[in-house]
Design a protein around this motif. Structure first.
Motif: not given
Length: 157
Positions: A20-32
């Motif tokens: 979950a952490g890796a997915f949300f990290h990628g999601l946050a990076m893509l959102n930024v």
């Protein structure tokens, strides 16, 4: 549905395999990235960073290290002081052959002993019971350094 959300929907199966952490990290990076560059460029930049990011970061770090060593690694100016003929205490050929070089312990004129290495075949083959050594002194520190030289340079000493 925006392009970014579509990509996340397509990658839902892949995302379930990630933590979950890796997915949300990628999601946050893509959102930024999406907020800064727009959704189309964000996906391209994100894919590029995931593919080449580690290599680029390693390259930048290596360039920074080499630049730092180059700028700060100066040992200072040195001057030739003398050519000396010194007795050799022991000499060991590098890899068992003098053509590869020699590591020799020599007795300096002040009575101390030091080890000197030469990888020049022509100079290494001249090291016997005595050797010609150049004494170089660093201007700022006054520290002496020694290196083997050809015997003809010591003939005038």
């Amino acid at each position: 549905m925006t392009k970014t959300k579509t990509i996340f929907a397509r990658n839902a199966q892949t995302a379930s395999a990630m933590t979950a952490g890796a997915f949300f990290h990628g999601l946050a990076m893509l959102n930024v990235l999406s907020a800064v560059f727009g959704p189309h460029r964000a996906v391209t930049i994100y894919a590029f960073l995931k593919t080449w990011g580690l290599g680029l970061a390693g390259g930048v770090v290596m360039i920074a290290i080499v630049t730092t060593l180059f700028l700060l690694g100066d040992e200072g100016e040195h001057e030739h002081e003398a050519f000396l003929i010194v007795p050799v205490l022991s000499a060991t050929p590098v890899n068992g052959d003098l053509k590869n070089g020699v590591v020799a312990s020599v007795r300096l004129p002040d009575g101390s002993a030091t080890s000197i290495t030469s990888t020049d075949a022509q100079i290494s083959q001249t090291v016997g019971t005595t050797a010609c050594v150049e004494k170089r002194v660093y201007v700022e520190s006054g520290e002496a350094r020694y290196r083997f030289k050809l015997p003809r340079l010591c003939d005038g000493s």
